[in-house]
Enzyme design. Structure first.
Site, PDB file in Angstrom:
ATOM      1  N   GLU A 218      -7.071 -18.007   3.030  1.00 31.50           N
ATOM      2  CA  GLU A 218      -6.559 -16.880   2.237  1.00 31.50           C
ATOM      3  C   GLU A 218      -5.185 -17.163   1.656  1.00 31.50           C
ATOM      4  O   GLU A 218      -4.481 -16.257   1.202  1.00 31.50           O
ATOM      5  CB  GLU A 218      -6.549 -15.616   3.113  1.00 31.50           C
ATOM      6  CG  GLU A 218      -7.926 -15.246   3.654  1.00 31.50           C
ATOM      7  CD  GLU A 218      -8.783 -14.414   2.691  1.00 31.50           C
ATOM      8  OE1 GLU A 218      -8.243 -13.544   1.998  1.00 31.50           O
ATOM      9  OE2 GLU A 218     -10.021 -14.646   2.648  1.00 31.50           O
TER      10      GLU A 218
ATOM     11  N   HIS B 174      -4.445  -9.707   6.796  1.00 29.86           N
ATOM     12  CA  HIS B 174      -3.670 -10.940   6.556  1.00 29.86           C
ATOM     13  C   HIS B 174      -2.400 -10.851   7.398  1.00 29.86           C
ATOM     14  O   HIS B 174      -1.882  -9.754   7.645  1.00 29.86           O
ATOM     15  CB  HIS B 174      -3.243 -11.065   5.085  1.00 29.86           C
ATOM     16  CG  HIS B 174      -4.353 -11.373   4.129  1.00 29.86           C
ATOM     17  ND1 HIS B 174      -4.425 -10.805   2.875  1.00 29.86           N
ATOM     18  CD2 HIS B 174      -5.425 -12.188   4.229  1.00 29.86           C
ATOM     19  CE1 HIS B 174      -5.493 -11.263   2.244  1.00 29.86           C
ATOM     20  NE2 HIS B 174      -6.124 -12.094   3.039  1.00 29.86           N
TER      21      HIS B 174
ATOM     22  N   CYS C 126       2.059  -9.062  -1.180  1.00 29.43           N
ATOM     23  CA  CYS C 126       0.740  -9.507  -1.662  1.00 29.43           C
ATOM     24  C   CYS C 126       0.806  -9.908  -3.124  1.00 29.43           C
ATOM     25  O   CYS C 126       0.054 -10.757  -3.583  1.00 29.43           O
ATOM     26  CB  CYS C 126      -0.290  -8.385  -1.548  1.00 29.43           C
ATOM     27  SG  CYS C 126      -0.711  -7.951   0.133  1.00 29.43           S
TER      28      CYS C 126
HETATM   29  N1  LIG Z   1      -3.041  -9.432  -0.137  1.00 31.10           N
HETATM   30  C1  LIG Z   1      -3.621  -8.163  -0.459  1.00 31.10           C
HETATM   31  C2  LIG Z   1      -5.048  -8.311  -0.784  1.00 31.10           C
HETATM   32  C3  LIG Z   1      -5.743  -7.031  -1.022  1.00 31.10           C
HETATM   33  C4  LIG Z   1      -7.171  -7.234  -1.420  1.00 31.10           C
HETATM   34  N2  LIG Z   1      -7.799  -5.978  -1.787  1.00 31.10           N
HETATM   35  C5  LIG Z   1      -8.968  -5.953  -2.429  1.00 31.10           C
HETATM   36  O1  LIG Z   1      -9.539  -6.967  -2.751  1.00 31.10           O
HETATM   37  C6  LIG Z   1      -9.564  -4.598  -2.747  1.00 31.10           C
HETATM   38  C7  LIG Z   1     -10.494  -4.639  -3.922  1.00 31.10           C
HETATM   39  C8  LIG Z   1     -11.346  -3.413  -4.030  1.00 31.10           C
HETATM   40  O2  LIG Z   1     -11.693  -2.842  -3.012  1.00 31.10           O
HETATM   41  O3  LIG Z   1     -11.661  -3.035  -5.172  1.00 31.10           O
HETATM   42  C9  LIG Z   1      -7.952  -7.899  -0.279  1.00 31.10           C
HETATM   43  O4  LIG Z   1      -8.394  -7.195   0.624  1.00 31.10           O
HETATM   44  O5  LIG Z   1      -8.052  -9.129  -0.287  1.00 31.10           O
END
Ligand SMILES: NCCC[C@H](NC(=O)CCC(=O)O)C(=O)O
Length: 446
Positions: free
Chosen positions: A174, A250, A371
């Site tokens: 990630e 994360h 993020c």
């Molecule tokens: N570093 C923050 C990352 C947030 C990201 N959210 C998302 O992908 C949500 C997308 C949605 O639900 O439409 C994740 O979880 O990887």
């Protein structure tokens, strides 16, 4: 030669929406199917970039990705014209359509892991795009992330951009969200700290039970090898599986480091004392001493930390050597967190200033200030060798605001993803963006 840390923020793309795609990310789940405002989201992100650039912090921007990803949709069997592909995906699998439309590349902390040249065997800055293979909607980002990084950091004398790790659970990666560089200062010898959630090849190692651990030890180790990091200056630490099960998907939701400071919640690591010992020992080898800022559960509960995103803050070194903590507005609205922060800045420690931003649009999908940015420490020579068109200036800010206002919708509900006009609008916007950033061929729009 001076070294500066650039923060590359993701420019929020025109398809920013709430699709509830991230199982284990509480905010993404809670806001599923509400309407988003892509224009406001992009403007909120740009306001943060400009404010930090104005304060003298080195700030860059990473462009959004082309959406929907027609290649992904076609690879999953949706055929015909673009309009046919969208109509069929919408009818047969709205979740796949949403995945192909996701603007999740805005969270550039997940774009790649970056090792500055000071840390690497060949003296180049190394980047490994994250495969993000835990989630369909993020698993197709790495192709364009690599393409964008190669376009910006194209000079191979200074930069190496690797391919993403194999997209299999053993190598779930990630990116920088699980990676911290600790040193006396950005230009000094450093320790790279990798935080992983589980171990693929050791079934006895602890792992979360409810939500997925997205980063594996095996992935972190592979990146350290690829980047040519020194063993004595690389530390691997396990995240506390119990906090993953409570929404800490994360490590950057529970800890942030900058220079020799590590700001973290007491529950962040599986073995707090062991982690601190390893970090201190490694730092000792580079002549640095850790300055931990430990927050205990009595000061800020885990639930408050996850709700407010206190630790998803940016910790930035100012010209006077003190640090500013860049926080989302939610931290001020949470009484326990706000009280903690007042004590933090008044306490005479390394952090003496709070800078807050309204990032509500991104926060509702679980993405805070940290993020939204990818840290790249660059020497002056490396900074001069990268593509300059992505460095945030007043002029670029004004250009991008005008571009957003021209192209972005101010409302996007889940059913709008079926509208073929949206795809056409986005393609026109990105074609113009290539020109504005001076990056012809940035997108593979064939
Ligand atoms: N570093 C923050 C990352 C947030 C990201 N959210 C998302 O992908 C949500 C997308 C949605 O639900 O439409 C994740 O979880 O990887």
């Amino acid at each position: 030669m001076t070294t500066r840390e650039f923060n590359f923020d993701g420019l929020v793309g025109p398809s920013h929406n709430y699709a509830g795609l991230s199982f284990g990310n509480v905010a993404s789940f809670n806001n599923v199917k509400s309407a988003s405002n892509p224009r406001q989201a992009a403007l909120q992100g740009l306001a943060k970039m400009r404010a930090l650039a104005e304060r003298g912090f080195a700030q860059g921007v990473l462009p959004p990705q082309a959406r929907p990803n027609f290649r992904l949709l076609r690879s999953l069997g949706f055929t015909g014209s673009d309009a046919d592909v969208l109509a069929r995906a919408c009818k047969e699998s709205p979740v796949i359509l949403a995945s192909a439309y996701s603007a999740s590349s805005m969270w550039t902390a997940n774009a790649a892991t970056v090792s500055p040249s000071r840390d690497t065997l060949d003296g180049r800055v190394h980047f490994t795009p994250a495969n993000l293979n835990n989630k369909l909607h993020r698993s197709h980002e790495h192709v364009q992330s690599g393409r964008a990084l190669r376009a910006i950091f194209r000079d191979e004398r200074h930069f190496a951009v690797h391919d993403a790790l194999p997209a299999t659970p053993a190598f779930g990666d990630e990116g920088a969200a699980n990676h911290t560089r600790l040193a006396r200062e950005h230009g000094a010898d450093a320790v790279e700290l990798f935080v992983y959630g589980r171990v693929e090849f050791d079934p006895a190692a602890p792992a979360p039970k409810r939500y997925p651990a997205r980063q594996t030890l095996e992935a972190s180790e592979a990146i350290a090898r690829l980047h040519g990091l020194q063993e004595a200056r690389t530390v691997f630490v396990q995240q506390n599986p119990e906090v993953i099960d409570q929404g800490v998907f994360h490590n950057d939701v529970i800890a942030v480091g900058n220079a020799d400071v590590l700001f973290y919640h007491e529950l962040a690591f599986a073995d707090e004392q062991g982690a601190l010992f390893s970090i201190r020992q490694a730092l000792d080898g580079v002549g640095a001493e850790l300055r931990p800022i430990r927050v205990d559960a009595g000061q800020v509960s885990l639930a408050d930390a996850v709700q407010s995103y206190l630790f998803n803050s940016q910790l930035l070194t100012k010209a006077d050597g003190k640090m500013a903590l860049v926080i989302p507005r939610e931290c001020e609205e949470n009484a326990a967190v706000a009280a903690y922060l007042q004590g933090l800045v008044a306490g005479g420690g390394p952090v003496d200033e709070l800078i807050h931003f309204d990032l509500r649009q991104s926060m509702r999908n679980g993405g805070g200030p940290a993020c939204l940015r990818l840290r790249v420490a660059l020497t002056d020579e490396e900074a001069a060798a990268m593509h300059g068109g992505v460095v945030m200036t007043d002029e670029l800010y004004r250009t991008l605001v005008a571009w957003v206002e021209k192209h972005y919708r101010d409302r996007l509900a889940p059913q709008d993803l079926a509208d073929p006009a949206l795809a056409i609008e986005i393609a026109a916007a990105l074609e113009e963006l290539e020109r504005l950033l001076g990056l012809p061929g940035l997108y593979d729009l064939a």
